[in-house]
Design an enzyme around this catalytic site. Structure first.
Site, PDB file in Angstrom:
ATOM      1  N   SER A 128       0.807  -1.065  -0.069  1.00 33.93           N
ATOM      2  CA  SER A 128      -0.041  -0.074   0.203  1.00 33.93           C
ATOM      3  C   SER A 128       0.978   1.153   0.019  1.00 33.93           C
ATOM      4  O   SER A 128       0.304   2.334  -0.253  1.00 33.93           O
ATOM      5  CB  SER A 128      -1.041   0.082   1.135  1.00 33.93           C
ATOM      6  OG  SER A 128      -2.182  -0.771   0.795  1.00 33.93           O
ATOM      7  N   LYS A 131       0.485   3.828  -2.933  1.00 34.85           N
ATOM      8  CA  LYS A 131      -0.882   4.870  -2.665  1.00 34.85           C
ATOM      9  C   LYS A 131      -0.106   6.228  -2.576  1.00 34.85           C
ATOM     10  O   LYS A 131      -0.703   7.350  -3.076  1.00 34.85           O
ATOM     11  CB  LYS A 131      -1.555   4.604  -1.603  1.00 34.85           C
ATOM     12  CG  LYS A 131      -2.482   3.374  -1.669  1.00 34.85           C
ATOM     13  CD  LYS A 131      -3.489   3.483  -0.631  1.00 34.85           C
ATOM     14  CE  LYS A 131      -4.444   2.293  -0.639  1.00 34.85           C
ATOM     15  NZ  LYS A 131      -3.799   0.831  -0.494  1.00 34.85           N
ATOM     16  N   SER A 313      -5.695   4.050   3.950  1.00 38.87           N
ATOM     17  CA  SER A 313      -5.355   2.999   3.222  1.00 38.87           C
ATOM     18  C   SER A 313      -6.204   2.488   2.245  1.00 38.87           C
ATOM     19  O   SER A 313      -6.708   1.408   2.108  1.00 38.87           O
ATOM     20  CB  SER A 313      -4.691   1.637   3.804  1.00 38.87           C
ATOM     21  OG  SER A 313      -3.577   1.120   2.554  1.00 38.87           O
TER      22      SER A 313
END
Length: 475
Positions: A128, A131, A313
């Protein structure tokens, strides 16, 4: 004086989290005053591992507040002693919990100088922390004050209406709770505006179709595991959805197999509740070119969407932002078009080296990003030279207090809990992957950025990553 500088920098970092309606800055639920810190808990990172989950034009408008310029400076303190920092980080990187493939970089935020590097250019599965890349590209391409619009237009006849998906996964359904940050556009509000417009035209009975043609390509990405959707980590990606494709907005599971049909059915019920008779059959369709608009609702500005994406997230929102970048950059609004567009934006920024993507959320096990690339992007986001990117810095969770770092499991070890509140970082977790990238101030008030990535983790390396970030913060 060092302590004073450190407190000043902590206050500066706190300012990144404070945003108001007037200035484009909001006040988050965490009390981040120097006098008191109130611990907030939030859901763990929604990933697949053990817990860390000609079409109408692109509906992006540039109205609303603009992110206020933020003062992110290096502070007056000196750089940390490289020898000491290198020794401490090298020792921590030798922990067997990290596995055999690790990338680590620490940069001076002001100059970009490498203070520490080990495996800096190694391509690693980022999970993640992907991102960060997506959000930098979204802010740079769309601008921080752009909004995503969901519309209703007239169909082929006066008694036909079309619900046009605008790629806003946070669009709130009828049972969603309101009042959080960012403020969500509401399907109920859209129904009220549409019903009022129809009544003004003396139209009391309509047929309803829904248009999802803004997005193209498959609804799942290369490298996504079959369990991601059933486990509630993400919904199939469509241009029309309410509550991020959740059947129950208060629960990640179940995720719907057909979010657009669910959203359209909810919209039909809302119209009926406003006195408009809607034909029983609600089907997909295409909005006529140049159709008159009957109603519209806009999302929160992109800077707020970015902050939400990073703090929580949010996989669904990350994929939506990538598709809007694709549209803005002239690419198809698909996984392939989104990743190509992100790379193109990074190339303009001079930050594409070391980034290879198959999705925008980091769920894909095919993504590869180097620690050097992530640390550079974080430094760019915190730079006074890039005010439009500051939402990346303000959206990162605060160690021990917010988002995926405020879940009661992070920065709790004896070698990291002393740095609670002094680190902001984006987490990343997949099976056998743990990553952490963000920023911190040294004990002398110097702002530095870091990235620590490992994708051959035997079990769980989160405590080691926390220790690495803590070493940087107290250096």
């Amino acid at each position: 004086m060092a302590r004073h500088d450190r407190l000043v920098m902590l206050a500066t970092l706190a300012v990144l989290q404070v945003l108001t309606v007037v200035t484009g800055v909001y006040a988050m639920t965490t009390d981040f005053s120097l006098g008191a810190l109130t611990r907030q808990t939030s859901p763990t990172e929604p990933t697949a591992s053990p817990p860390e989950g000609s079409p109408p034009p692109a509906p992006v408008v540039t109205s609303g507040p603009v992110l206020a310029q933020l003062s992110v400076k290096s502070g007056g303190g000196p750089l940390p002693t490289k020898g000491t920092l290198t020794r401490q980080l090298t020792d921590a990187l030798g922990d067997e919990a990290l596995g055999k493939r690790v990338g680590a970089v620490v940069l001076d935020a002001a100059t970009g100088e490498r203070i520490f590097a080990a495996g800096a250019d190694t391509p690693i599965t980022p999970a993640s922390t992907t991102k960060i890349v997506t959000c930098v590209a979204a802010l740079a391409s769309l601008g921080p004050d752009a909004r995503l619009s969901t519309r209703v237009v007239q169909g082929a006849s006066p008694d036909a209406v079309v619900l046009v998906g605008g790629g806003d996964p946070l669009l709130a359904g009828p049972s969603a709770r309101q009042g959080g940050y960012p403020k969500q556009a509401s399907l109920a509000t859209l129904a009220s505006r549409t019903a009022a417009a129809l009544k003004a035209r003396n139209v009391k009975k309509v047929t309803l179709t829904y248009d999802t043609s803004l997005y193209t390509g498959p609804a799942t990405a290369p490298g996504w595991k079959p369990g991601y959707i059933p486990e509630g980590n993400v919904a199939p990606v469509h241009a029309l959805a309410i509550d991020e494709g959740r059947q129950n907005p208060r629960s990640n599971t179940p995720r719907l197999s057909d979010p657009p049909a669910h959203a359209a059915a909810a919209f039909a019920r809302l119209l009926r509740g406003k006195g408009v008779t809607v034909a029983k059959s609600v089907r997909p369709g295409k909005a006529p070119a140049g159709a008159a608009e009957l109603g519209r609702v806009d999302s929160a500005p992109v800077y707020a969407l970015v902050e939400h994406t990073l703090t929580h997230s949010d996989n669904d929102l990350a994929e939506a932002l990538a598709r809007h970048v694709a549209i803005k950059e002239g690419q198809p609004a698909s996984f392939d078009g989104g990743t190509k567009a992100i790379i193109a934006v990074l190339q303009r920024l001079g930050a594409a080296q070391g980034v290879a993507l198959s999705d925008a959320s980091g769920l894909s096990i095919r993504n590869r990003i180097s620690a050097a690339a992530l640390a550079k992007l974080v430094a760019m986001a915190g730079s006074p030279a890039s005010p439009g990117l500051h939402a990346v810095a303000s959206g990162m969770p605060i160690a021990g207090f917010s988002g995926t770092l405020g879940n009661g499991r992070r920065f709790t070890g004896r070698d990291s809990r002393g740095q609670v509140g002094l680190v902001r970082a984006k987490t990343g977790t997949l099976n056998n992957v743990n990553t952490l990238a963000g920023l911190a101030t040294t004990k002398d008030g110097r702002l530095v950025t870091f990235a620590f990535l490992a994708d051959q983790v035997p079990v769980n390396a989160e405590p080691v990553l926390d220790r690495l970030a803590a070493i940087v913060a107290r250096s």
